[in-house]
Design a protein around this motif. Sequence first.
Motif, PDB file in Angstrom:
ATOM      1  N   SER A  62       0.849  -1.194   0.000  1.00 38.41           N
ATOM      2  CA  SER A  62       0.000   0.000   0.000  1.00 38.41           C
ATOM      3  C   SER A  62       0.879   1.236   0.000  1.00 38.41           C
ATOM      4  CB  SER A  62      -0.914   0.012   1.228  1.00 38.41           C
ATOM      5  OG  SER A  62      -1.735  -1.144   1.262  1.00 38.41           O
ATOM      6  N   ALA A  63       0.411   2.288  -0.623  1.00 36.37           N
ATOM      7  CA  ALA A  63       1.149   3.542  -0.640  1.00 36.37           C
ATOM      8  C   ALA A  63       1.337   4.033   0.794  1.00 36.37           C
ATOM      9  CB  ALA A  63       0.401   4.584  -1.462  1.00 36.37           C
ATOM     10  N   LEU A  87       1.672   2.016 -10.189  1.00 32.44           N
ATOM     11  CA  LEU A  87       0.714   2.847  -9.467  1.00 32.44           C
ATOM     12  C   LEU A  87      -0.718   2.506  -9.867  1.00 32.44           C
ATOM     13  CD1 LEU A  87       2.608   6.224  -9.964  1.00 32.44           C
ATOM     14  CD2 LEU A  87       2.726   4.686  -7.988  1.00 32.44           C
ATOM     15  N   ALA A  90      -6.320   5.021  -9.855  1.00 30.86           N
ATOM     16  CA  ALA A  90      -7.136   5.972  -9.103  1.00 30.86           C
ATOM     17  C   ALA A  90      -6.327   7.029  -8.363  1.00 30.86           C
ATOM     18  CB  ALA A  90      -8.010   5.209  -8.100  1.00 30.86           C
ATOM     19  N   HIS A  91      -4.991   7.014  -8.469  1.00 31.48           N
ATOM     20  CA  HIS A  91      -4.238   8.000  -7.685  1.00 31.48           C
ATOM     21  C   HIS A  91      -4.500   9.392  -8.244  1.00 31.48           C
ATOM     22  CE1 HIS A  91      -0.756   9.030 -10.349  1.00 31.48           C
ATOM     23  NE2 HIS A  91      -1.106   7.899 -10.944  1.00 31.48           N
ATOM     24  N   SER A  92      -4.598  10.344  -7.314  1.00 30.10           N
ATOM     25  CA  SER A  92      -5.104  11.671  -7.676  1.00 30.10           C
ATOM     26  C   SER A  92      -4.013  12.680  -7.984  1.00 30.10           C
ATOM     27  CB  SER A  92      -5.970  12.213  -6.530  1.00 30.10           C
ATOM     28  OG  SER A  92      -5.216  12.298  -5.337  1.00 30.10           O
ATOM     29  N   GLU A  95       3.199  11.593  -6.963  1.00 30.88           N
ATOM     30  CA  GLU A  95       3.771  10.811  -5.874  1.00 30.88           C
ATOM     31  C   GLU A  95       5.279  10.768  -6.048  1.00 30.88           C
ATOM     32  OE1 GLU A  95       2.059   6.962  -5.645  1.00 30.88           O
ATOM     33  OE2 GLU A  95      -0.021   7.670  -5.632  1.00 30.88           O
ATOM     34  N   ARG A 122       0.701  13.027 -12.335  1.00 31.85           N
ATOM     35  CA  ARG A 122      -0.700  12.594 -12.261  1.00 31.85           C
ATOM     36  C   ARG A 122      -1.057  11.785 -13.510  1.00 31.85           C
ATOM     37  NH1 ARG A 122      -5.117  17.069 -10.974  1.00 31.85           N
ATOM     38  NH2 ARG A 122      -3.815  17.053  -9.083  1.00 31.85           N
ATOM     39  N   LEU A 161       3.276  12.247  -0.849  1.00 25.95           N
ATOM     40  CA  LEU A 161       2.022  11.599  -1.212  1.00 25.95           C
ATOM     41  C   LEU A 161       0.849  12.455  -0.752  1.00 25.95           C
ATOM     42  CD1 LEU A 161       0.729   8.896  -2.290  1.00 25.95           C
ATOM     43  CD2 LEU A 161       0.701   8.146   0.092  1.00 25.95           C
ATOM     44  N   SER A 164      -5.174  11.777   0.146  1.00 28.36           N
ATOM     45  CA  SER A 164      -6.231  10.947  -0.434  1.00 28.36           C
ATOM     46  C   SER A 164      -5.686   9.668  -1.062  1.00 28.36           C
ATOM     47  CB  SER A 164      -7.012  11.739  -1.484  1.00 28.36           C
ATOM     48  OG  SER A 164      -6.147  12.201  -2.512  1.00 28.36           O
ATOM     49  N   ASP A 165      -4.377   9.644  -1.382  1.00 30.56           N
ATOM     50  CA  ASP A 165      -3.771   8.466  -1.999  1.00 30.56           C
ATOM     51  C   ASP A 165      -3.162   7.511  -0.982  1.00 30.56           C
ATOM     52  OD1 ASP A 165      -4.453   9.396  -4.485  1.00 30.56           O
ATOM     53  OD2 ASP A 165      -2.527  10.374  -4.839  1.00 30.56           O
ATOM     54  N   LEU A 168      -3.545   3.358  -0.942  1.00 31.08           N
ATOM     55  CA  LEU A 168      -3.937   2.754  -2.210  1.00 31.08           C
ATOM     56  C   LEU A 168      -2.985   1.605  -2.555  1.00 31.08           C
ATOM     57  CD1 LEU A 168      -4.818   5.841  -4.459  1.00 31.08           C
ATOM     58  CD2 LEU A 168      -6.399   4.242  -3.346  1.00 31.08           C
TER      59      LEU A 168
END
Length: 268
Positions: A62-63, A87, A90-92, A95, A122, A161, A164-165, A168
């Motif tokens: 997990s991130a 990755l 869904a990552h926003s 990173e 992104r 990071l 919200s990510d 993930l």
Amino acid sequence: MRITRVLSVALFALGLAAGPAAADSSPSASPSGDGGAPTEAGTSFRTATEIEQGQTATASGSAGDYLYWSFPADTGQRPTVKATVKLPEAHSGSEKWQVDVYDGLRRRQACQYGAQTRTAARGASSVELSCTLRTVRSWSEPWADDPLPGTYYIRLTVVGLAQSDLGLPVGAEVRVDSKDVGGSAAVDGSLAKPLVPGIAVTSAGEDDDKPGSAVLSAIDPDDGWSSGWWTDRWVWTGIGGVLAALAGIGGYALTRGSGRPSRVPPGA
């Protein structure tokens, strides 16, 4: 004619001596397949997953997790660690990932070159990292942080990071390959033991051929630890000695003359 024969034998000896040196200077061979390669990573130094050089290890996490692997590196090798982070879609945001390498004393080793830290933009599906260490030495001063033979640790983690990510799912691939530098980086001296965690922690009955060794790292190089006693400097030293001998023979042949006494005219 005699000098010609001597030169022929010496050149033949030079060819035999240079053969091992050329072989030692080539990159180290890697296993042809990744059968049995690890599919998970540890979460600390003590639980680091052991991998061999030339294997491609994979892991899921997990991130925000710390992922650890360990591998052996011997004298004269210059290891290169490559890591790929896959990755989620869904990552926003961006990173920033980083790969660090530590030696058997858990000292962070500097990368000679390579992209040790990278930011995934992104929408990027993966990010690739690399770190090429300095050449592993057979011996070093106690106060220095030179790479020494033994176990090395890889730590892969995200250092930047979006909130919200966090958490993930991510995938990781790690591979280590080494180039055999040879005698050009050799130094005098050697360690009594490689820097393998737990190598000095053994049971009292080990000398009695009883099991129970408490070595924490069980993975060694395929041909064992070299202990730093052999380098191709020995070969080139021998070649230098042969060339010096040839120079001496050639100089003697040129300066001694024919070896016959000069004729003296009668009645002189």
